[in-house]
Design a protein around this motif. Structure first.
Motif, mmCIF file in Angstrom:
data_model
loop_
_atom_site.group_PDB
_atom_site.id
_atom_site.type_symbol
_atom_site.label_atom_id
_atom_site.label_comp_id
_atom_site.label_asym_id
_atom_site.label_seq_id
_atom_site.Cartn_x
_atom_site.Cartn_y
_atom_site.Cartn_z
ATOM 1 N N SER A 1 -5.291 -0.542 -6.599
ATOM 2 C CA SER A 1 -4.920 -0.285 -5.212
ATOM 3 C C SER A 1 -3.597 -0.943 -4.885
ATOM 4 O O SER A 1 -3.204 -1.939 -5.504
ATOM 5 N N PHE B 1 -8.463 -4.393 -0.586
ATOM 6 C CA PHE B 1 -8.277 -5.106 -1.848
ATOM 7 C C PHE B 1 -9.000 -6.439 -1.782
ATOM 8 O O PHE B 1 -9.695 -6.842 -2.727
ATOM 9 N N ALA C 1 -0.890 -0.694 -9.748
ATOM 10 C CA ALA C 1 -1.067 0.558 -9.001
ATOM 11 C C ALA C 1 -0.123 1.653 -9.459
ATOM 12 O O ALA C 1 -0.334 2.824 -9.125
ATOM 13 N N LEU D 1 -11.031 1.752 -6.073
ATOM 14 C CA LEU D 1 -9.641 2.189 -6.025
ATOM 15 C C LEU D 1 -9.328 2.924 -4.734
ATOM 16 O O LEU D 1 -10.227 3.362 -4.012
ATOM 17 N N ALA D 2 -8.018 3.026 -4.457
ATOM 18 C CA ALA D 2 -7.535 3.746 -3.281
ATOM 19 C C ALA D 2 -7.597 5.247 -3.544
ATOM 20 O O ALA D 2 -7.493 5.709 -4.682
ATOM 21 N N TYR E 1 -6.585 3.650 3.083
ATOM 22 C CA TYR E 1 -5.793 2.622 3.754
ATOM 23 C C TYR E 1 -5.894 2.700 5.271
ATOM 24 O O TYR E 1 -5.998 1.684 5.957
#
Length: 561
Positions: A80, A86, A105, A126-127, A151
């Motif tokens: 991320s 995070f 990332a 993870l993002a 996010y």
């Protein structure tokens, strides 16, 4: 070089620290108990309190435990950009006694696959924009489950103009039974019941590259991470009322330790940016009265060179710290004269959980690695004979201390090459060539290992060269560094192409960026008909590197730089 007898040891400081006999999770739990409503993280105007951070980390840990089967000692991928999630993910993993595998990332799918396979991880956090890179690993069974975060879920409402589009992007649907959104994992509402473990439990497995070109995992315990965090806090006089600015990537030890673990240890507040934006950084420092900022010299040079910065009130900034490259003396002088700030240069490695050497805050030397900090013993040896060298001579830095890693993950050969015993102590061979002056301060002189530092990120030429040999038109490759004002060093590829191949620099750079992280990809390409070789047929990379340095000096002389 014993710290206890160092002539310029900071007054009032002990030679060693008594470390808290706790885990990283205990740091968060303590901060949440002491300062429940204090903002732990401020992200585009939204605050995540310590109470909420601890609660959500515990709930995510519970989800990982009950729904993903994560147990003590198991490795978990964390991929991320900087964001409050995070923090939540990191502390959820260590809550279980599991192991955080922080991945750059910018990693490609191929690079991510290596980290998954080498670490043995089967779960990833993870993002959402990184899902497509991880999906092939779900499809072939190398990963069993992903928890995905967005996010914008933790950014301020309404989203201001400061928020970039990629952060403001709402949650995107993912039709995959192996994927759970973070919000849904938290909604499951089941706190963790972890196994018992203590400070000697493995906590993180960050990867650093080696001269073989294969990234190596560095085994750190809660205690080794804590040694660096506690040492930095005491050395620099930091406390719970300090306000930290965090923009260095959290997957990198500089950002992880100084932008997350250190403020959580203290119960302090972090003002966070996910990517570098010098104008917004100046506004946030002014708005939130930031007092502490750890960054690479390249980032600080960029920041203080921006005219917009001079329009902001930066009087709250008390301490700037960092390493990875030497701070230019002109910038250090400007910081002292215009802002009354001394840049606290330090030295550390992924293998040492970042904080190892540092300059005394009140008596630093420019472009200096400082001295060994609490309980650290460093020596300079001849890299060939392994005999200790006297002050003034250049040799390899070896070091021992509680922040030094246990060893490289599943790599006995690398461990045998990287550690030696002296006077009953286990020393790590850093591969850095240094000298010590008459006052006991260490200075970087060269690198024994062949490594390029791009804004603090390590790039190993052997790894990049091996990737270039997959290019259908490349016959030979030699990767070298060239000086760069912004990043300290930049990567350059010196290539011999196959007969009949095209010679297009832009195409080569574009190809490289599709195969490796951007910071590893060359920014410059030079084509040659041949490369110098030794009598045994090995490419003489040092000769090519020396030619680049001479060329740079000559060009700088002509241009008047």
């Amino acid at each position: 070089m014993s710290t206890a007898h160092h002539p310029f040891w900071p007054k009032g400081m002990p030679s060693t620290l008594t470390l808290p006999d706790v885990t990283l999770w205990d740091n968060l739990a303590t901060a949440a108990a002491r300062y429940p409503e204090r903002p732990a993280v401020v992200f585009y105007g939204a605050s995540l309190s310590y109470a909420r951070l601890a609660r959500e980390a515990d709930l995510l840990a519970g989800y990982l435990q009950y729904h993903c089967g994560v147990t003590r000692g198991e490795r978990v991928i964390l991929l991320s950009q900087n964001c409050p999630q995070f923090f939540i993910a990191y502390y959820a993993i260590v809550r279980l006694g599991a192991v955080v595998v922080p991945v750059n990332a910018m990693s490609t799918s191929q690079e991510l696959a290596y980290f998954v396979e080498d670490s043995g991880a089967r779960v990833g956090l993870l993002a959402q924009e990184m899902y497509e890179r991880a999906r092939p690993l779900l499809d072939d069974g190398r990963l069993a489950h992903l928890v995905v975060h967005t996010y914008s879920d933790y950014a301020g409402r309404p989203l201001s103009a400061e928020v970039p589009g990629w952060v403001a992007l709402p949650r995107q649907p993912i039709n995959d039974p192996s994927v759970t959104f973070l919000a849904d994992a938290l909604a499951a509402g089941r706190p963790a019941v972890p196994e018992r473990f203590g400070p000697e439990q493995m906590s993180i497995l960050p990867y650093t590259s080696g001269t073989t070109g294969h990234p190596k995992g560095c085994v750190h315990t809660h205690r080794s991470v804590m040694a660096a965090v506690a040492g930095s806090a005491v050395w620099r006089g930091l406390h719970s009322e300090s306000v930290f600015f965090s923009v260095a990537p959290l997957f990198h030890l500089l950002g992880m330790q100084n932008g997350m673990n250190l403020p959580v240890f203290l119960g302090a507040t972090v003002i966070m940016l996910p990517r570098w934006d010098e104008s917004l950084a100046a506004a946030l420092i002014e708005r939130y009265r930031v007092s502490m900022w750890s960054a690479t010299p390249a980032m600080l040079v960029d920041f203080f060179s921006n005219p917009v910065v001079r329009e902001r009130d930066l009087s709250s900034l008390t301490l700037l710290a960092g390493g990875g490259a030497a701070m230019p003396e002109a910038i250090s002088k400007m910081l002292r004269e215009q802002y009354q700030i001394d840049f606290n240069e330090a030295y550390g490695l992924t293998e040492t959980a970042a904080f190892l050497h540092a300059n005394p805050v009140q008596r630093g030397k420019p472009q200096c690695l400082g001295m060994p900090t609490f309980g650290v013993e460093s020596r300079v040896i001849d890299p060939d004979t392994l005999e200790e060298l006297p002050p003034g001579e250049v040799g390899e830095l070896i070091t021992c201390g509680e922040q030094v890693m246990v060893g490289y993950w599943n790599n006995p050969t690398a461990n045998e090459e990287s550690f030696l015993i002296r006077d009953g102590k286990r020393f790590f061979r850093t591969g850095d060539l240094v000298s010590v002056d008459e006052e006991g301060y260490f200075f970087m002189r060269d690198r024994l290992k062949r490594m390029i530092s791009v804004s603090g990120y390590k790039v190993w030429p052997a790894e990049v060269e091996s990737l270039f040999y997959h290019h259908p038109q490349v016959q030979e490759a030699c990767i070298v560094s060239v000086p760069d004002r912004r990043s300290g060093e930049a990567v350059k590829a010196v290539l011999v192409m196959k007969p009949g191949a095209t010679h297009d620099e832009a195409d080569i750079i574009a190809w490289a960026r599709s195969k490796m992280a951007v910071y590893k990809a060359p920014r410059f390409v030079e084509f040659r008909s041949s490369l110098p070789r030794s009598a045994t047929g090995k490419i003489q990379w040092r000769e090519v590197q020396d030619e680049q340095q001479l060329t740079h000096v000559a060009e700088a002389g002509v241009s008047g730089d």
